[in-house]
Write a protein that holds these residues in place. Structure first.
Motif, PDB file in Angstrom:
ATOM      1  N   THR A 122       0.834  -1.204   0.000  1.00  0.00           N
ATOM      2  CA  THR A 122       0.000   0.000   0.000  1.00  0.00           C
ATOM      3  C   THR A 122       0.865   1.249   0.000  1.00  0.00           C
ATOM      4  O   THR A 122       0.605   2.203  -0.749  1.00  0.00           O
ATOM      5  CB  THR A 122      -0.943  -0.005   1.218  1.00  0.00           C
ATOM      6  OG1 THR A 122      -1.904  -1.049   1.046  1.00  0.00           O
ATOM      7  CG2 THR A 122      -1.676   1.328   1.360  1.00  0.00           C
ATOM      8  N   ARG A 296      -6.677   4.505  -5.241  1.00  0.00           N
ATOM      9  CA  ARG A 296      -7.524   3.306  -5.233  1.00  0.00           C
ATOM     10  C   ARG A 296      -6.852   2.232  -4.380  1.00  0.00           C
ATOM     11  O   ARG A 296      -5.752   1.775  -4.710  1.00  0.00           O
ATOM     12  CB  ARG A 296      -7.749   2.781  -6.647  1.00  0.00           C
ATOM     13  CG  ARG A 296      -8.674   1.568  -6.691  1.00  0.00           C
ATOM     14  CD  ARG A 296      -8.906   1.090  -8.106  1.00  0.00           C
ATOM     15  NE  ARG A 296      -9.703  -0.133  -8.133  1.00  0.00           N
ATOM     16  CZ  ARG A 296      -9.973  -0.833  -9.217  1.00  0.00           C
ATOM     17  NH1 ARG A 296      -9.533  -0.414 -10.399  1.00  0.00           N
ATOM     18  NH2 ARG A 296     -10.695  -1.933  -9.152  1.00  0.00           N
ATOM     19  N   PRO A 297      -7.484   1.814  -3.283  1.00  0.00           N
ATOM     20  CA  PRO A 297      -6.857   0.810  -2.411  1.00  0.00           C
ATOM     21  C   PRO A 297      -6.524  -0.469  -3.157  1.00  0.00           C
ATOM     22  O   PRO A 297      -7.216  -0.863  -4.099  1.00  0.00           O
ATOM     23  CB  PRO A 297      -7.931   0.571  -1.342  1.00  0.00           C
ATOM     24  CG  PRO A 297      -8.731   1.831  -1.329  1.00  0.00           C
ATOM     25  CD  PRO A 297      -8.773   2.290  -2.754  1.00  0.00           C
ATOM     26  N   PRO A 299      -6.100  -4.486  -3.884  1.00  0.00           N
ATOM     27  CA  PRO A 299      -6.949  -5.645  -3.566  1.00  0.00           C
ATOM     28  C   PRO A 299      -6.363  -6.480  -2.436  1.00  0.00           C
ATOM     29  O   PRO A 299      -5.149  -6.505  -2.211  1.00  0.00           O
ATOM     30  CB  PRO A 299      -6.975  -6.439  -4.881  1.00  0.00           C
ATOM     31  CG  PRO A 299      -5.740  -6.017  -5.604  1.00  0.00           C
ATOM     32  CD  PRO A 299      -5.519  -4.585  -5.235  1.00  0.00           C
ATOM     33  N   HIS A 300      -7.259  -7.132  -1.702  1.00  0.00           N
ATOM     34  CA  HIS A 300      -6.913  -8.076  -0.641  1.00  0.00           C
ATOM     35  C   HIS A 300      -6.313  -7.392   0.584  1.00  0.00           C
ATOM     36  O   HIS A 300      -5.712  -8.045   1.428  1.00  0.00           O
ATOM     37  CB  HIS A 300      -5.955  -9.164  -1.150  1.00  0.00           C
ATOM     38  CG  HIS A 300      -6.364  -9.781  -2.447  1.00  0.00           C
ATOM     39  ND1 HIS A 300      -7.573 -10.416  -2.612  1.00  0.00           N
ATOM     40  CD2 HIS A 300      -5.736  -9.840  -3.663  1.00  0.00           C
ATOM     41  CE1 HIS A 300      -7.671 -10.854  -3.864  1.00  0.00           C
ATOM     42  NE2 HIS A 300      -6.577 -10.511  -4.504  1.00  0.00           N
ATOM     43  N   ARG A 301      -6.480  -6.075   0.689  1.00  0.00           N
ATOM     44  CA  ARG A 301      -5.964  -5.316   1.831  1.00  0.00           C
ATOM     45  C   ARG A 301      -7.127  -4.534   2.444  1.00  0.00           C
ATOM     46  O   ARG A 301      -7.416  -3.425   2.025  1.00  0.00           O
ATOM     47  CB  ARG A 301      -4.852  -4.379   1.384  1.00  0.00           C
ATOM     48  CG  ARG A 301      -3.599  -5.134   0.889  1.00  0.00           C
ATOM     49  CD  ARG A 301      -2.790  -4.284  -0.051  1.00  0.00           C
ATOM     50  NE  ARG A 301      -1.556  -4.948  -0.431  1.00  0.00           N
ATOM     51  CZ  ARG A 301      -1.454  -5.810  -1.460  1.00  0.00           C
ATOM     52  NH1 ARG A 301      -2.521  -6.116  -2.188  1.00  0.00           N
ATOM     53  NH2 ARG A 301      -0.293  -6.357  -1.752  1.00  0.00           N
ATOM     54  N   GLN A 303     -10.141  -4.893   1.878  1.00  0.00           N
ATOM     55  CA  GLN A 303     -10.972  -4.547   0.728  1.00  0.00           C
ATOM     56  C   GLN A 303     -12.428  -4.949   0.993  1.00  0.00           C
ATOM     57  O   GLN A 303     -12.730  -6.131   1.176  1.00  0.00           O
ATOM     58  CB  GLN A 303     -10.445  -5.252  -0.525  1.00  0.00           C
ATOM     59  CG  GLN A 303     -11.208  -4.934  -1.797  1.00  0.00           C
ATOM     60  CD  GLN A 303     -10.644  -5.682  -2.990  1.00  0.00           C
ATOM     61  OE1 GLN A 303      -9.937  -6.684  -2.837  1.00  0.00           O
ATOM     62  NE2 GLN A 303     -10.955  -5.217  -4.183  1.00  0.00           N
ATOM     63  N   LEU A 305     -15.606  -6.080  -0.112  1.00  0.00           N
ATOM     64  CA  LEU A 305     -16.133  -6.715  -1.327  1.00  0.00           C
ATOM     65  C   LEU A 305     -17.569  -6.285  -1.593  1.00  0.00           C
ATOM     66  O   LEU A 305     -17.989  -6.179  -2.737  1.00  0.00           O
ATOM     67  CB  LEU A 305     -16.058  -8.234  -1.189  1.00  0.00           C
ATOM     68  CG  LEU A 305     -14.664  -8.825  -0.943  1.00  0.00           C
ATOM     69  CD1 LEU A 305     -14.760 -10.336  -0.772  1.00  0.00           C
ATOM     70  CD2 LEU A 305     -13.704  -8.465  -2.075  1.00  0.00           C
ATOM     71  N   ILE A 314     -15.226  -8.623   3.935  1.00  0.00           N
ATOM     72  CA  ILE A 314     -14.005  -7.830   3.832  1.00  0.00           C
ATOM     73  C   ILE A 314     -12.811  -8.759   3.629  1.00  0.00           C
ATOM     74  O   ILE A 314     -12.574  -9.681   4.420  1.00  0.00           O
ATOM     75  CB  ILE A 314     -13.800  -6.964   5.092  1.00  0.00           C
ATOM     76  CG1 ILE A 314     -15.017  -6.049   5.294  1.00  0.00           C
ATOM     77  CG2 ILE A 314     -12.523  -6.132   4.983  1.00  0.00           C
ATOM     78  CD1 ILE A 314     -15.033  -5.348   6.634  1.00  0.00           C
ATOM     79  N   ASP A 315     -12.064  -8.500   2.566  1.00  0.00           N
ATOM     80  CA  ASP A 315     -10.923  -9.333   2.181  1.00  0.00           C
ATOM     81  C   ASP A 315      -9.623  -8.656   2.603  1.00  0.00           C
ATOM     82  O   ASP A 315      -9.233  -7.632   2.045  1.00  0.00           O
ATOM     83  CB  ASP A 315     -10.951  -9.550   0.656  1.00  0.00           C
ATOM     84  CG  ASP A 315      -9.705 -10.259   0.135  1.00  0.00           C
ATOM     85  OD1 ASP A 315      -8.924 -10.776   0.948  1.00  0.00           O
ATOM     86  OD2 ASP A 315      -9.525 -10.276  -1.097  1.00  0.00           O
ATOM     87  N   ASP A 316      -8.955  -9.251   3.593  1.00  0.00           N
ATOM     88  CA  ASP A 316      -7.641  -8.784   4.031  1.00  0.00           C
ATOM     89  C   ASP A 316      -6.664  -9.949   3.958  1.00  0.00           C
ATOM     90  O   ASP A 316      -5.869 -10.180   4.867  1.00  0.00           O
ATOM     91  CB  ASP A 316      -7.737  -8.234   5.463  1.00  0.00           C
ATOM     92  CG  ASP A 316      -6.504  -7.454   5.890  1.00  0.00           C
ATOM     93  OD1 ASP A 316      -5.962  -6.699   5.065  1.00  0.00           O
ATOM     94  OD2 ASP A 316      -6.087  -7.591   7.050  1.00  0.00           O
ATOM     95  N   ILE A 444     -12.184  -7.894  -8.524  1.00  0.00           N
ATOM     96  CA  ILE A 444     -11.609  -7.311  -7.309  1.00  0.00           C
ATOM     97  C   ILE A 444     -10.097  -7.473  -7.196  1.00  0.00           C
ATOM     98  O   ILE A 444      -9.498  -6.991  -6.228  1.00  0.00           O
ATOM     99  CB  ILE A 444     -12.287  -7.907  -6.051  1.00  0.00           C
ATOM    100  CG1 ILE A 444     -12.167  -9.462  -6.024  1.00  0.00           C
ATOM    101  CG2 ILE A 444     -13.730  -7.527  -5.974  1.00  0.00           C
ATOM    102  CD1 ILE A 444     -11.049  -9.983  -5.194  1.00  0.00           C
TER     103      ILE A 444
END
Length: 453
Positions: A122, A296-297, A299-301, A303, A305, A314-316, A444
């Protein structure tokens, strides 16, 4: 070592992931007559371009195998401390990597190198975004998902290279204009062997950096780099820090956090780190700050959904340490959250994690994967203030979490462990979570801004 120095030598490439493929492509472009041996898995072998290699070996190399070569180009995930590698080195085999080859080939590049136990992707992407917002032509590559060797011969050189480096790669950098260490926690003990060696390898970046940007909230970082001649800190009241809803430069309020697309206090600190990095590079960070709002953040942090049947998903999946999971849970404080934890077993101590959950309990925890049962055992011993269940697979965890969370709550995938017990990498795990939750994984999973722009 430059690629030209490999001509006429016995060369092997060890690993055929993205880094290995990039190394083979670079060798083919620079030294078309070189036919290196490739050590890879049987699963990877069918994907090898026949023209790029001489011999393909699908058995794991022994020390004797490695000793047969003058130079081995090793993929980052292969530990530099493996016994067979150390024995081959003692017997004269040289080991290098795609990262080391790129730095040798590009001594003129102005590099901002970013590392840290968590948040480095990030932070790297945000630094590149802010530079571009000010009109600087910028490359974003490295551990974030684009091997440096894929950008070896750019048609137009960028003003800045923003390079994410893992702890496997930090010792391979040199001539870095600005080095950034976002934080330091225990991780990758399976690769480094000990926490002390992990920390030392991570902070090898300090030796390569003319200016070093550090998290002032971590005394260990400050103590370990005390002799560096040019240090810049963030997170302290004198520099870039977050307080009372604003990112501030000293006493001056610069950017309102309500406008940031990045949730959580840890991401506010990431933004402070990015602005401190720009300032260390001689760029107007105050002028760049408004562009945080358009980032734009990744993905997978953390995130989001979306929502299904009144539950946020929420995908972390990027969270591969217990500390990262705690940061993710802190962003959901006050909500009924069920967190899914567990994965590849690396032998980390989860006691501090369990104590933290006892102080700030979530609604529920579902453990899973190779270390899931062990995590559950630690949690049972330290706390009883939340619902706890343990299952084998991610699919089972998602099904169970859906039944545990009330409407208005959230299911958070923040495993605190790598994915290798069930998935190829964290991205595949995150996409599987999205699919199981009822979302389209293809929508995503894209990291914006990779490459040169």
């Amino acid at each position: 070592m430059r690629t030209a120095e490999l001509a006429g030598r016995r060369v092997a490439v060890w690993g055929h992931g993205r880094e290995g493929r990039a190394a083979l492509a670079a060798l083919q472009a620079r030294l078309p007559g070189l036919r290196p041996t490739l050590f890879c898995s049987a699963i990877e072998a069918p994907d090898v371009a026949a023209a790029s290699v001489g011999t393909i070996v699908t058995d794991a190399p022994t020390a004797a195998d490695l000793c047969a070569f003058d130079v081995v180009i090793k993929s980052p995930g292969i530990s530099a401390y493996r016994p067979e590698l150390l024995e081959a080195r003692r017997n004269g085999t040289q080991f290098t990597s795609g990262t080391a080859l790129w730095f040798a080939e590009m001594p003129q590049a102005r590099v901002i190198a970013v590392t840290g136990t968590k948040g480095k992707s990030t932070l790297s992407a945000l630094v590149a975004h802010l530079l571009r917002a000010l009109g600087r032509r910028t490359a974003l590559a490295g551990n974030i998902g684009l091997p440096l060797l894929e950008l070896l011969d750019p048609a137009q050189a960028p003003d800045w290279w923003v390079v994410e480096l893992s702890s496997f790669q930090t010792g391979e950098a040199n001539g870095v204009e600005v080095g950034v260490v976002n934080n330091l926690y225990e991780e990758h003990l399976d690769w480094h062997g000990t926490r002390e060696r992990y920390a030392a390898d991570k902070l090898a970046l300090a030796d390569a950096a003319r200016t070093l940007v550090l998290n002032a909230l971590q005394p260990e970082l400050l103590a370990r780099t005390a002799t560096h001649p040019r240090r810049v800190t963030f997170g302290d009241a004198q520099g870039w820090h977050a307080r009372e809803g604003w990112i501030r430069r000293g006493a001056h309020a610069v950017f309102e956090l309500a406008r940031s697309p990045l949730p959580g206090a840890h991401n506010a600190l990431n933004a402070c780190a990015a602005l401190a990095t720009l300032e260390a590079a001689g760029v107007d960070a105050v002028a760049a700050a408004p562009a945080i709002a358009t980032f734009r953040p990744l993905p997978h942090r953390l995130q989001l959904l979306g929502e299904r049947d009144g539950i946020d998903w929420i995908d972390d999946s990027i969270a591969t340490t217990p500390q990262a999971t705690l940061e993710a849970l802190a962003s959901l404080r006050g909500r009924d959250a069920c967190v899914l934890v567990g994965g590849y077993e690396r032998g980390l101590d989860w006691t501090s994690f369990a104590r933290a959950l006892d102080e700030q309990p979530p609604h529920a925890v579902v453990t899973m994967g190779a270390n899931g049962a062990r995590i559950a055992q630690v949690l049972r011993a330290c706390s009883g203030r939340f619902r706890l269940a343990s299952v084998a697979t991610l699919a089972e965890a998602v099904t169970l979490a859906r039944s545990l969370v009330p409407r208005g709550g959230a299911v958070l995938l923040s495993p605190g462990a790598p994915s290798f017990d069930q998935f190829r990498d964290y991205a595949e795990r995150g996409c599987a979570f999205a699919r199981l939750a009822g979302f389209d994984p293809a929508a995503i999973g894209v990291i914006d801004g990779l490459g040169i722009a």
